[in-house]
Design an enzyme around this catalytic site. Sequence first.
Site, PDB file in Angstrom:
ATOM      1  N   TYR A   1      24.266   8.147  42.276  1.00 31.55           N
ATOM      2  CA  TYR A   1      24.384   7.209  41.160  1.00 31.55           C
ATOM      3  C   TYR A   1      25.652   6.364  41.295  1.00 31.55           C
ATOM      4  O   TYR A   1      25.652   5.163  41.034  1.00 31.55           O
ATOM      5  CB  TYR A   1      24.410   7.940  39.815  1.00 31.55           C
ATOM      6  CG  TYR A   1      23.177   8.775  39.537  1.00 31.55           C
ATOM      7  CD1 TYR A   1      21.910   8.351  39.917  1.00 31.55           C
ATOM      8  CD2 TYR A   1      23.295   9.996  38.896  1.00 31.55           C
ATOM      9  CE1 TYR A   1      20.796   9.125  39.657  1.00 31.55           C
ATOM     10  CE2 TYR A   1      22.180  10.785  38.625  1.00 31.55           C
ATOM     11  CZ  TYR A   1      20.932  10.337  39.018  1.00 31.55           C
ATOM     12  OH  TYR A   1      19.837  11.102  38.756  1.00 31.55           O
TER      13      TYR A   1
ATOM     14  N   TRP B   1      27.253   5.612  44.096  1.00 29.87           N
ATOM     15  CA  TRP B   1      27.055   4.679  45.204  1.00 29.87           C
ATOM     16  C   TRP B   1      26.180   3.508  44.762  1.00 29.87           C
ATOM     17  O   TRP B   1      26.472   2.351  45.094  1.00 29.87           O
ATOM     18  CB  TRP B   1      26.459   5.405  46.403  1.00 29.87           C
ATOM     19  CG  TRP B   1      26.340   4.514  47.602  1.00 29.87           C
ATOM     20  CD1 TRP B   1      25.197   4.047  48.160  1.00 29.87           C
ATOM     21  CD2 TRP B   1      27.410   3.966  48.375  1.00 29.87           C
ATOM     22  NE1 TRP B   1      25.490   3.245  49.229  1.00 29.87           N
ATOM     23  CE2 TRP B   1      26.844   3.174  49.387  1.00 29.87           C
ATOM     24  CE3 TRP B   1      28.795   4.065  48.302  1.00 29.87           C
ATOM     25  CZ2 TRP B   1      27.606   2.483  50.323  1.00 29.87           C
ATOM     26  CZ3 TRP B   1      29.553   3.374  49.236  1.00 29.87           C
ATOM     27  CH2 TRP B   1      28.964   2.603  50.230  1.00 29.87           C
TER      28      TRP B   1
ATOM     29  N   ALA C   1      27.576  -3.398  41.588  1.00 33.09           N
ATOM     30  CA  ALA C   1      28.757  -4.174  41.207  1.00 33.09           C
ATOM     31  C   ALA C   1      29.101  -5.175  42.301  1.00 33.09           C
ATOM     32  O   ALA C   1      29.392  -6.342  42.022  1.00 33.09           O
ATOM     33  CB  ALA C   1      29.940  -3.242  40.932  1.00 33.09           C
TER      34      ALA C   1
ATOM     35  N   ILE D   1      34.405  -8.403  41.803  1.00 31.35           N
ATOM     36  CA  ILE D   1      34.471  -7.172  42.603  1.00 31.35           C
ATOM     37  C   ILE D   1      34.563  -7.534  44.085  1.00 31.35           C
ATOM     38  O   ILE D   1      35.379  -6.966  44.821  1.00 31.35           O
ATOM     39  CB  ILE D   1      33.246  -6.264  42.341  1.00 31.35           C
ATOM     40  CG1 ILE D   1      33.233  -5.754  40.902  1.00 31.35           C
ATOM     41  CG2 ILE D   1      33.191  -5.111  43.348  1.00 31.35           C
ATOM     42  CD1 ILE D   1      34.287  -4.747  40.565  1.00 31.35           C
ATOM     43  N   ARG D   2      33.751  -8.485  44.522  1.00 34.65           N
ATOM     44  CA  ARG D   2      33.800  -8.894  45.929  1.00 34.65           C
ATOM     45  C   ARG D   2      35.182  -9.452  46.279  1.00 34.65           C
ATOM     46  O   ARG D   2      35.734  -9.144  47.339  1.00 34.65           O
ATOM     47  CB  ARG D   2      32.707  -9.912  46.226  1.00 34.65           C
ATOM     48  CG  ARG D   2      31.303  -9.322  46.163  1.00 34.65           C
ATOM     49  CD  ARG D   2      30.251 -10.290  46.675  1.00 34.65           C
ATOM     50  NE  ARG D   2      30.135 -11.500  45.880  1.00 34.65           N
ATOM     51  CZ  ARG D   2      29.387 -11.626  44.787  1.00 34.65           C
ATOM     52  NH1 ARG D   2      28.683 -10.590  44.341  1.00 34.65           N
ATOM     53  NH2 ARG D   2      29.322 -12.773  44.135  1.00 34.65           N
TER      54      ARG D   2
ATOM     55  N   GLU E   1      38.146  -3.380  36.871  1.00 30.99           N
ATOM     56  CA  GLU E   1      37.106  -4.409  36.987  1.00 30.99           C
ATOM     57  C   GLU E   1      35.718  -3.791  36.890  1.00 30.99           C
ATOM     58  O   GLU E   1      34.810  -4.369  36.271  1.00 30.99           O
ATOM     59  CB  GLU E   1      37.255  -5.173  38.298  1.00 30.99           C
ATOM     60  CG  GLU E   1      36.323  -6.355  38.415  1.00 30.99           C
ATOM     61  CD  GLU E   1      36.663  -7.477  37.454  1.00 30.99           C
ATOM     62  OE1 GLU E   1      35.802  -7.826  36.612  1.00 30.99           O
ATOM     63  OE2 GLU E   1      37.778  -8.005  37.536  1.00 30.99           O
TER      64      GLU E   1
ATOM     65  N   SER F   1      38.356  -8.052  29.719  1.00 32.33           N
ATOM     66  CA  SER F   1      39.032  -9.037  30.563  1.00 32.33           C
ATOM     67  C   SER F   1      40.549  -8.866  30.502  1.00 32.33           C
ATOM     68  O   SER F   1      41.247  -8.974  31.521  1.00 32.33           O
ATOM     69  CB  SER F   1      38.636 -10.445  30.118  1.00 32.33           C
ATOM     70  OG  SER F   1      39.276 -11.413  30.894  1.00 32.33           O
TER      71      SER F   1
ATOM     72  N   TRP G   1      60.599  -6.627  47.271  1.00 34.00           N
ATOM     73  CA  TRP G   1      61.974  -7.048  46.990  1.00 34.00           C
ATOM     74  C   TRP G   1      62.958  -5.950  47.402  1.00 34.00           C
ATOM     75  O   TRP G   1      63.982  -6.209  48.013  1.00 34.00           O
ATOM     76  CB  TRP G   1      62.140  -7.385  45.509  1.00 34.00           C
ATOM     77  CG  TRP G   1      63.518  -7.878  45.186  1.00 34.00           C
ATOM     78  CD1 TRP G   1      64.609  -7.132  44.816  1.00 34.00           C
ATOM     79  CD2 TRP G   1      63.968  -9.217  45.247  1.00 34.00           C
ATOM     80  NE1 TRP G   1      65.697  -7.921  44.624  1.00 34.00           N
ATOM     81  CE2 TRP G   1      65.337  -9.222  44.881  1.00 34.00           C
ATOM     82  CE3 TRP G   1      63.350 -10.431  45.557  1.00 34.00           C
ATOM     83  CZ2 TRP G   1      66.092 -10.380  44.826  1.00 34.00           C
ATOM     84  CZ3 TRP G   1      64.106 -11.584  45.490  1.00 34.00           C
ATOM     85  CH2 TRP G   1      65.453 -11.552  45.134  1.00 34.00           C
TER      86      TRP G   1
END
Length: 136
Positions: free
Chosen positions: A23, A25, A31, A38-39, A76, A105, A124
């Site tokens: 599930y 996977w 997604a 997501i990509r 996300e 969001s 830094w």
Amino acid sequence: MGANTSPSEKPRGIIRIIKATGYSWAGLKAAYHHEAAIRQEVVLLAAALVVLLWLQLPLTESLMMFGVIVLVIIVELLNSAIEAVVDRVGEERHELSGRAKDIGSAAVFVSLLLAGVVWLATLWHHFGMPLIQSYT
């Protein structure tokens, strides 16, 4: 199944783990297929890995920097799940639906800010000028 178990009983043990993995996977594939964000974040993760391998920072710092990018992807995924459920409920505009999407969001935005701060602070620390210079 044993004589005392019902066919409707949820799987247990290794079978449950195998099904849960399937599930998960399927969720990752869905997604990636349906969500441009997501990509993009997977590309960011790959780029971060290349940069971290090139920089050769201490392991704990590299893991922390890699981890905050993974955290962005996790947030996300949750945001995408919220959006899918809200869209499934209905297409009409509703204040609570809009609020749910906006809050999701905002969670992504905060995770991106955290990732940026961690990366900038770590870089830094290793490559920037000291914040307080010693004149002795």
